[in-house]
Each structure stands twice: as C-alpha cells, then as structure tokens.
Design a protein around this motif. Structure first.
Motif, PDB file in Angstrom:
ATOM      1  N   ALA A   1       0.613  -1.271   0.147  1.00  0.00           N
ATOM      2  CA  ALA A   1      -0.029  -0.141   0.100  1.00  0.00           C
ATOM      3  C   ALA A   1       0.894   1.485   0.022  1.00  0.00           C
ATOM      4  O   ALA A   1       0.379   2.459   0.003  1.00  0.00           O
ATOM      5  N   SER A   2       2.208   1.276   0.014  1.00  0.00           N
ATOM      6  CA  SER A   2       2.917   2.119   0.078  1.00  0.00           C
ATOM      7  C   SER A   2       3.584   2.958  -1.228  1.00  0.00           C
ATOM      8  O   SER A   2       3.325   2.005  -2.365  1.00  0.00           O
ATOM      9  N   TRP A   3       3.723   4.043  -1.158  1.00  0.00           N
ATOM     10  CA  TRP A   3       4.605   4.651  -2.350  1.00  0.00           C
ATOM     11  C   TRP A   3       6.007   4.015  -2.783  1.00  0.00           C
ATOM     12  O   TRP A   3       6.185   3.846  -4.034  1.00  0.00           O
ATOM     13  N   MET A   4       6.470   3.561  -1.845  1.00  0.00           N
ATOM     14  CA  MET A   4       7.977   2.869  -2.012  1.00  0.00           C
ATOM     15  C   MET A   4       7.610   1.460  -2.911  1.00  0.00           C
ATOM     16  O   MET A   4       8.339   1.302  -3.822  1.00  0.00           O
ATOM     17  N   TYR A   5       6.611   0.519  -2.537  1.00  0.00           N
ATOM     18  CA  TYR A   5       6.230  -0.378  -3.305  1.00  0.00           C
ATOM     19  C   TYR A   5       5.851   0.059  -4.901  1.00  0.00           C
ATOM     20  O   TYR A   5       6.212  -0.581  -5.696  1.00  0.00           O
ATOM     21  N   PHE A   6       5.176   1.243  -4.972  1.00  0.00           N
ATOM     22  CA  PHE A   6       4.685   1.671  -6.275  1.00  0.00           C
ATOM     23  C   PHE A   6       6.166   1.746  -7.208  1.00  0.00           C
ATOM     24  O   PHE A   6       6.212   1.371  -8.289  1.00  0.00           O
ATOM     25  N   TRP A   7       7.117   2.412  -6.619  1.00  0.00           N
ATOM     26  CA  TRP A   7       8.207   2.620  -7.224  1.00  0.00           C
ATOM     27  C   TRP A   7       9.125   1.684  -7.505  1.00  0.00           C
ATOM     28  O   TRP A   7       9.876   1.572  -8.437  1.00  0.00           O
ATOM     29  N   GLN A   8       8.997   0.641  -6.405  1.00  0.00           N
ATOM     30  CA  GLN A   8       9.924  -0.793  -6.781  1.00  0.00           C
ATOM     31  C   GLN A   8       9.297  -1.386  -7.881  1.00  0.00           C
ATOM     32  O   GLN A   8       9.831  -1.859  -8.595  1.00  0.00           O
ATOM     33  N   GLN A   9       7.749  -1.457  -8.073  1.00  0.00           N
ATOM     34  CA  GLN A   9       7.141  -1.689  -9.305  1.00  0.00           C
ATOM     35  C   GLN A   9       7.525  -1.077 -10.408  1.00  0.00           C
ATOM     36  O   GLN A   9       7.939  -1.978 -11.557  1.00  0.00           O
ATOM     37  N   VAL A  10       7.693   0.298 -10.509  1.00  0.00           N
ATOM     38  CA  VAL A  10       8.180   0.758 -11.904  1.00  0.00           C
ATOM     39  C   VAL A  10       9.866   0.347 -12.148  1.00  0.00           C
ATOM     40  O   VAL A  10      10.024   0.479 -13.227  1.00  0.00           O
ATOM     41  N   TYR A  11      10.382   0.472 -11.180  1.00  0.00           N
ATOM     42  CA  TYR A  11      11.912   0.402 -11.339  1.00  0.00           C
ATOM     43  C   TYR A  11      12.317  -1.055 -11.554  1.00  0.00           C
ATOM     44  O   TYR A  11      13.449  -1.514 -12.294  1.00  0.00           O
ATOM     45  N   TYR A  12      11.330  -1.950 -11.269  1.00  0.00           N
ATOM     46  CA  TYR A  12      11.864  -3.740 -11.283  1.00  0.00           C
ATOM     47  C   TYR A  12      12.466  -4.111 -12.530  1.00  0.00           C
ATOM     48  O   TYR A  12      13.588  -4.469 -12.428  1.00  0.00           O
ATOM     49  N   PRO A  13      11.876  -3.986 -13.949  1.00  0.00           N
ATOM     50  CA  PRO A  13      12.487  -4.480 -15.009  1.00  0.00           C
ATOM     51  C   PRO A  13      13.893  -4.056 -15.128  1.00  0.00           C
ATOM     52  O   PRO A  13      14.828  -4.700 -15.651  1.00  0.00           O
ATOM     53  N   THR A  14      14.036  -2.673 -15.159  1.00  0.00           N
ATOM     54  CA  THR A  14      15.258  -1.898 -15.786  1.00  0.00           C
ATOM     55  C   THR A  14      16.210  -2.202 -14.541  1.00  0.00           C
ATOM     56  O   THR A  14      17.488  -2.475 -14.775  1.00  0.00           O
ATOM     57  N   TRP A  15      15.978  -2.195 -13.343  1.00  0.00           N
ATOM     58  CA  TRP A  15      16.648  -2.389 -12.085  1.00  0.00           C
ATOM     59  C   TRP A  15      17.428  -3.624 -12.194  1.00  0.00           C
ATOM     60  O   TRP A  15      18.595  -3.989 -11.835  1.00  0.00           O
ATOM     61  N   LYS A  16      16.435  -4.664 -12.567  1.00  0.00           N
ATOM     62  CA  LYS A  16      17.065  -6.014 -12.604  1.00  0.00           C
ATOM     63  C   LYS A  16      18.016  -6.226 -13.520  1.00  0.00           C
ATOM     64  O   LYS A  16      18.962  -7.258 -13.525  1.00  0.00           O
ATOM     65  N   LEU A  17      17.698  -5.773 -14.855  1.00  0.00           N
ATOM     66  CA  LEU A  17      18.773  -5.718 -15.970  1.00  0.00           C
ATOM     67  C   LEU A  17      20.047  -5.136 -15.356  1.00  0.00           C
ATOM     68  O   LEU A  17      21.123  -5.748 -15.649  1.00  0.00           O
ATOM     69  N   ILE A  18      20.046  -3.932 -15.066  1.00  0.00           N
ATOM     70  CA  ILE A  18      21.196  -3.310 -14.552  1.00  0.00           C
ATOM     71  C   ILE A  18      22.118  -3.843 -13.483  1.00  0.00           C
ATOM     72  O   ILE A  18      23.257  -3.702 -13.576  1.00  0.00           O
ATOM     73  N   PHE A  19      21.242  -4.317 -12.446  1.00  0.00           N
ATOM     74  CA  PHE A  19      21.856  -4.875 -11.255  1.00  0.00           C
ATOM     75  C   PHE A  19      21.941  -6.218 -11.228  1.00  0.00           C
ATOM     76  O   PHE A  19      21.918  -6.684 -10.325  1.00  0.00           O
ATOM     77  N   ASP A  20      22.605  -6.995 -12.236  1.00  0.00           N
ATOM     78  CA  ASP A  20      22.704  -8.308 -12.198  1.00  0.00           C
ATOM     79  C   ASP A  20      21.776  -9.353 -11.610  1.00  0.00           C
ATOM     80  O   ASP A  20      22.237 -10.097 -10.723  1.00  0.00           O
ATOM     81  N   GLY A  21      20.114  -8.945 -12.090  1.00  0.00           N
ATOM     82  CA  GLY A  21      19.555  -9.778 -11.505  1.00  0.00           C
ATOM     83  C   GLY A  21      18.860  -9.463 -10.163  1.00  0.00           C
ATOM     84  O   GLY A  21      17.809 -10.195  -9.733  1.00  0.00           O
ATOM     85  N   CYS A  22      19.184  -8.408  -9.429  1.00  0.00           N
ATOM     86  CA  CYS A  22      18.533  -7.954  -8.349  1.00  0.00           C
ATOM     87  C   CYS A  22      16.964  -7.543  -8.622  1.00  0.00           C
ATOM     88  O   CYS A  22      16.591  -6.862  -9.248  1.00  0.00           O
ATOM     89  N   CYS A  23      16.098  -8.391  -7.428  1.00  0.00           N
ATOM     90  CA  CYS A  23      14.615  -8.254  -7.688  1.00  0.00           C
ATOM     91  C   CYS A  23      14.227  -7.434  -6.570  1.00  0.00           C
ATOM     92  O   CYS A  23      14.443  -7.609  -5.373  1.00  0.00           O
ATOM     93  N   LEU A  24      13.518  -6.083  -6.737  1.00  0.00           N
ATOM     94  CA  LEU A  24      13.219  -5.392  -5.886  1.00  0.00           C
ATOM     95  C   LEU A  24      11.701  -5.758  -4.994  1.00  0.00           C
ATOM     96  O   LEU A  24      11.605  -5.291  -3.994  1.00  0.00           O
ATOM     97  N   THR A  25      11.028  -6.550  -5.557  1.00  0.00           N
ATOM     98  CA  THR A  25       9.729  -6.674  -4.865  1.00  0.00           C
ATOM     99  C   THR A  25       9.703  -8.376  -4.444  1.00  0.00           C
ATOM    100  O   THR A  25       8.559  -9.036  -4.169  1.00  0.00           O
ATOM    101  N   ARG A  26      10.666  -8.903  -3.903  1.00  0.00           N
ATOM    102  CA  ARG A  26      10.717 -10.234  -3.221  1.00  0.00           C
ATOM    103  C   ARG A  26      10.111 -10.185  -1.681  1.00  0.00           C
ATOM    104  O   ARG A  26      11.052  -9.436  -0.995  1.00  0.00           O
ATOM    105  N   ALA A  27       9.248 -10.752  -1.310  1.00  0.00           N
ATOM    106  CA  ALA A  27       8.956 -10.852   0.043  1.00  0.00           C
ATOM    107  C   ALA A  27       9.625 -11.912   0.935  1.00  0.00           C
ATOM    108  O   ALA A  27       9.213 -13.201   0.933  1.00  0.00           O
ATOM    109  N   ILE A  28      10.909 -11.883   0.760  1.00  0.00           N
ATOM    110  CA  ILE A  28      11.867 -12.877   1.232  1.00  0.00           C
ATOM    111  C   ILE A  28      11.239 -13.538   2.780  1.00  0.00           C
ATOM    112  O   ILE A  28      11.560 -14.771   3.049  1.00  0.00           O
ATOM    113  N   GLN A  29      10.812 -12.489   3.464  1.00  0.00           N
ATOM    114  CA  GLN A  29      10.488 -13.308   4.844  1.00  0.00           C
ATOM    115  C   GLN A  29       9.404 -14.302   4.675  1.00  0.00           C
ATOM    116  O   GLN A  29       9.679 -15.071   5.647  1.00  0.00           O
TER     117      GLN A  29
END
Length: 246
Positions: A183-211
C-alpha cells in the motif's frame, strides 16, 4: 498485475536505459556487468550501505560464537561474499569458506582478506546459492547471506542448500532488502523500477517478500526483525535481519 501508471513509467525508464537494453540484446551487457560494472558499483554503494547497516550487523553477529562446534571452532560459509564486507564482524579464528557466482569480485575480496587477518580463509568457490554441491552436507556451523537473496534465481532452492550444508543446530544469518508494504509509495516505485533495475544490477529483484520464504523453510527457530536502511535515490529501504536455526 501492474497498473497503467506503473507500465507507463516503466516504459519511460526503459527508454532512458535503451543503450543498456541494446547492449543486453547484443550479449555485451551481461559479461560487462558481471566483470566490471557490478563489482565496481557494489564496492562503492556497499561502503554507503555498510555505514548505515554496521550497528545492525554488530548486533546480529554478536552471538556467532554460540554456534561453534564442540571443539570450539566455528566453520562459516558465506553465500555471495562479494567484496567481503562482513569479514570484520566474524570472531577471531573463524574458518571461512567464501562463495560467489561472480568471480569478478576476487580483487576486492583479496583486499578485504588482507584487512581482516583475524579469521582463517578456507576456500573461494565460484558457485550459485542454489547449487553448493562442492560443500559437504552438515559441514557448516553457520551460513551467512547478506544482500544476496534478492538476486538468486530460486530462493527456495537456495534455502534448501543452506539447510543441507548446515549441521543440526547450526544457524543461517541474513540481512536483505525486501518488498515494501504493497500500500506504500515505495512499493509503487519498486514496481516501476523492477525490470530495468533487474537488468542493470545483475538480477536484483526489488519486490521479493523474502520473509515469507524464510517462514516456509524448515528452520526449527526463526528470528526476523524489520527495519529501514534508506539509501539516496534507491528503492531498497525496507530490510529484514535475523537468523534461523536448523
């Protein structure tokens, strides 16, 4: 499914990063990222992150000696050792096996080893967290993983390997950035950045609920703390820290 505004902003971001997408299609970006860009970036951003996370790590690793074997020796495996930023927190005499899927970190890793002569370095294995077949089952007292579970291909397979190499009663220590509250703005921006971020930063996924994956793994005891580590212009503020006992 991402909303229309997320998809629109993703497209704008992809347009800005078009040269990297083209290099990726040509097969150039992947090798360059692994050998040059990502090790350099991680070493620089790691210094900033380490400054903010140091007090949390000091507290997290305080009880590492409690998991030493009956002989008093602590055998520790680190998954995704990277630049070796965790070495300073390990107890004197600790026997460390380093693993990383990216051999491009070896130069910065050697620098960290020279700075941290209080521990014993057993080996460096080029290995993914999902496949640690070079490490015998039940051979480790402790496994450590920090800022790595975001980029493994299979989180469940990695956790299974962690439990396999740990001896009964051994512990898995972690510090990871995770998905923000949906429900947060941070999650909104994580979704926006996700595909490009994953490409640039060697597979790093922003939206994993690891817990959630940690809770489903077969740990006999699990301690998880949620916290925030803000970094300038980076959508990775929410973190979890803790350890699980086999």
């Amino acid at each position: 499914m991402p909303g229309a505004s997320v998809l629109l902003l993703r497209a704008c971001l992809a347009l800005l990063a078009m040269p990297i997408y083209l290099l990726s299609v040509l097969g150039i970006w992947g090798p360059f990222c692994k050998k040059v860009f990502f090790p350099y970036f991680l070493e620089k951003i790691g210094t900033i992150h380490e400054g903010k996370a140091k007090k949390y790590k000091q507290e997290l690793f305080r009880n590492l000696p409690d998991f030493s074997s009956s002989s008093g020796q602590l055998k520790l495996l680190e998954i995704g050792t990277g630049c070796g930023t965790n070495f300073q927190f390990y107890p004197p005499g600790c026997k460390v096996t380093c693993t990383d899927i990216n051999p491009g970190f070896q130069q910065s890793l050697l620098r960290s080893m020279k700075k941290n002569q209080h521990i014993q370095y057993e080996d460096f294995l080029v290995a993914a967290g999902e496949d640690l077949h070079q490490v015998p089952s039940g051979s480790m007292d402790v496994v450590v993983c920090t800022l790595v579970l975001c980029s493994v291909r299979s989180l469940n397979d990695t956790l299974r390997e962690v439990l396999r190499v740990l001896r009964p009663g051994g512990a898995f220590y972690f510090l990871e950035h995770v998905a923000a509250n949906p429900a947060s703005w941070m999650y909104f921006w994580q979704q926006v950045y996700y595909p490009t971020w994953k490409l640039i930063f060697d597979g790093c996924c922003l939206t994993r609920a690891i817990q959630k994956d940690l809770e489903l793994a077969s740990f006999s005891e699990l301690k998880v703390q949620h916290m925030s580590i803000p970094l300038p212009w980076m959508p990775i503020e929410p973190h979890i820290i803790g350890y699980g006992v086999k």
